[in-house]
Design a protein around this motif. Sequence first.
Motif: not given
Length: 239
Positions: A1-11, A20-26
Amino acid sequence: MSDVITLQNVNKFYDKQTVLDQVSLTVKQGEIVGLIGPSGSGKTTLIKIALGMEISDSGTAEVFETKMPNRELLGQLGYMAQSDALYEQLTAKENLRFYAVMKGINKKEIPAEIERVTKVVDLSDDLSKFVAGYSGGMKRRLSLAISFLGNPPLMILDEPTVGIDPALRRQIWAELKARRDAGQTILITTHVMDEAELVDRVALLLGGKLIANDSPKALEEQYGVPTIEEVFLTAEGAI
């Protein structure tokens, strides 16, 4: 399955507060991810950054492998905010027609599309009423119907079932699962822990940090408790 949302190290910071403290979520294609956490944990901020409505102070946010914000992607998104963005001086049908045109739905297809989405949220008999006369729960249902218009490949829903009775919630979740099975991707926030049991993956935010991200069953086994509600309470007590 392909990634639709990619959040990397979001502050994200507001004044001196870390939201938000270093949030990573796919979030991958064809899954329902439930974003849970107490009020003020950063859920809505995370959603807005994913949508491009807010900019992170650091880190990256991509949707369909495209850096956000990007206006060209808006037609592929179905978004339902916590507060209803409705025109109260218009009828429900007029609201739906307006948003259908905004989403670029073919004018010949709009009547059938309105009929389809309002049936899901049980508003078919109230389309001619002015939104100003709607109850809070009816406004939520109309907002959800608007997010369903056009079968967008990605739906982001912020507390969509607030004020909706249990029977209709079951009907809505059956629709969400059908859309997931058809390949659509859904990111949803909820305070209803029974609903968190229905998602494919739970992402738990506490104090702006992502502290859990797995299937409901896996998290229950990890924390040694029988429900996601107890996972939440156990995790919150450990912070």
